[in-house]
Design an enzyme around this catalytic site. Structure first.
Site, mmCIF file in Angstrom:
data_model
loop_
_atom_site.group_PDB
_atom_site.id
_atom_site.type_symbol
_atom_site.label_atom_id
_atom_site.label_comp_id
_atom_site.label_asym_id
_atom_site.label_seq_id
_atom_site.Cartn_x
_atom_site.Cartn_y
_atom_site.Cartn_z
ATOM 1 N N SER A 151 -10.052 -0.471 7.059
ATOM 2 C CA SER A 151 -9.452 -0.429 5.724
ATOM 3 C C SER A 151 -8.791 -1.714 5.261
ATOM 4 C CB SER A 151 -8.449 0.726 5.640
ATOM 5 O OG SER A 151 -9.122 1.958 5.675
ATOM 6 N N LYS A 184 0.838 -1.196 0.000
ATOM 7 C CA LYS A 184 0.000 0.000 0.000
ATOM 8 C C LYS A 184 0.873 1.247 0.000
ATOM 9 C CE LYS A 184 -3.877 1.938 2.724
ATOM 10 N NZ LYS A 184 -4.770 1.655 3.875
ATOM 11 N N SER A 198 -9.270 1.785 2.797
ATOM 12 C CA SER A 198 -8.380 2.493 1.898
ATOM 13 C C SER A 198 -7.286 1.610 1.309
ATOM 14 C CB SER A 198 -7.733 3.669 2.647
ATOM 15 O OG SER A 198 -6.954 3.188 3.744
#
Length: 389
Positions: A127, A26, A103
């Site tokens: 997330s 990420k 996210s």
């Protein structure tokens, strides 16, 4: 829909328990020699390349995982949808035309597409758990503080955690064992699941019907006693009159504390750099900038009540069993019910507890996940349940 990666990485990997496994990182985690973008071009422009890998990346690489790319994240990780105003919406192959959840959107998408085996992500308010639910994956939000966040862009530091997504329980357990290290103490295996009716009764019937069989399939005692009938819990942190359930009060407290911390972390940069945000993220930061101390004090009282509830309701051998999201992934461009999502994810966040997301079933052929929450420090116990799933 777009590719889940914003940058590909040449990495040969090495020997170790994760040898041969591909890792999507990420874009909140530092990779040595590259700038971390945090989902926003202005952040990328105003930050120098990282001198070293984030500690979580270094651990996974040291165990043999091969980094294949930096994955898209929602801007500064402050969204649960999985769409990015600047970089697009990563594909969700389990629900075509729908968002992957955020996210940790790119990490989840890369794993679901088979482009990576391990998706390294963060979970502040859901997330990891929400993308896992939307994409039919396994994911763990670990106990707060158990996995290092050194070299990771923060959102709300007292809630932020780093964990992984995987297509199967075995890979999830392998990767999390590397990140968690040795537990400080042993915990009793889960023999009882609390599926509280005060939480389940608020869910859409289709979600209840899809997820409850997965709870029962674990073969453990299931108790439906309400979660929030505790006199130590502060019903409302804002003093509003009537009509607010304890679960909604917890959500409001989480939202206030997260916003306060997000502004403390990024407010000065926002005011100095004037980044362009998508409308939802922009509005959340604007609202966060207006919070005052009284908002935080009241929310902290509610948080203390949730901590006490988790301690009382989830003793050794018990896990909370609730859906990871209120339903399947929304269509791209559709506004998600953020409040309904956070009502399901905030208990783990407020208490610092680990939360495991498991594939549970489908609603209209779209994945929905089961979330299991146990007392802080019980990560390995939850991972053992994933293996029996």
């Amino acid at each position: 829909m777009t590719d889940p990666f914003i940058a590909l990485v040449e990495d040969l990997g090495g020997p170790g328990p994760l040898e041969g496994l591909r890792l999507a990182v990420k874009d909140l985690f530092d990779l040595a020699g590259t700038a971390t973008g945090a989902g926003n071009p202005r952040w990328l422009e105003t930050h120098a390349p990282a001198e070293a890998d984030a500690e979580a990346v270094a651990l996974l690489r040291g165990a043999g995982a091969r980094v294949v790319g930096k994955a898209i994240t929602d801007e500064l990780a402050w969204s649960l949808n999985g769409s990015n105003f600047h970089y697009g919406t990563p594909e969700n192959p389990a629900a075509p035309g729908r968002v992957p959840g955020g996210s940790s959107s790119g990490s989840a998408s890369a794993v679901a597409l088979g482009l990576a085996d391990i998706g390294l992500g963060t979970d502040t308010g859901g997330s990891i758990r929400v993308p896992a639910s939307y994409c039919g994956l396994y994911g763990l939000r670990p106990t707060h503080g158990r996995v290092s966040l050194e070299g990771v862009v923060p959102l709300a530091p007292t809630f932020d955690t780093a964990g992984v997504l995987a297509r199967d329980a075995h890979t999830l357990r392998l990767a999390m064992a590397v990140l968690l290290g040795e537990p400080e103490e042993a915990h009793a295996p889960v023999t009882r699941l609390l599926a509280p009716r005060d939480i389940w009764d608020e869910l859409p019937a289709a979600t209840r019907d899809a997820v409850m069989p997965a709870v029962e399939a674990l073969g453990l005692e299931v108790d439906t006693t309400p979660f929030f009938d505790d006199p130590h819990f502060g019903l409302e942190h804002d003093g509003a009159a009537g009509g607010v359930t304890p679960l909604e009060s917890a959500r409001r407290a989480y939202a206030a504390l997260q916003a306060w911390e997000a502004w403390q972390a990024h407010g000065a940069w926002i005011e100095a750099s004037r980044p362009e945000f998508e409308p939802g993220v922009k509005a959340r930061f604007a609202n966060a900038s207006k919070l005052v101390g009284a908002d935080v004090t009241g929310a902290q009282r509610v948080r203390s009540g949730v901590v006490a509830l988790v301690r009382d309701r989830l003793p050794e051998g018990t896990a909370l069993a609730i859906p990871a999201a209120p339903g399947p992934a929304p269509l791209v461009g559709e506004e998600p019910d953020r409040e309904a999502i956070v009502r399901l994810t905030c208990i783990a966040g407020l208490s610092g507890a680990p939360g495991l997301a498991l594939p549970a079933g489908t609603v209209e052929d779209l994945p929905v996940g089961l979330q299991l929450v146990a007392a802080p420090g019980s990560d390995e116990v939850l991972l053992a349940l994933a293996g029996s799933h």
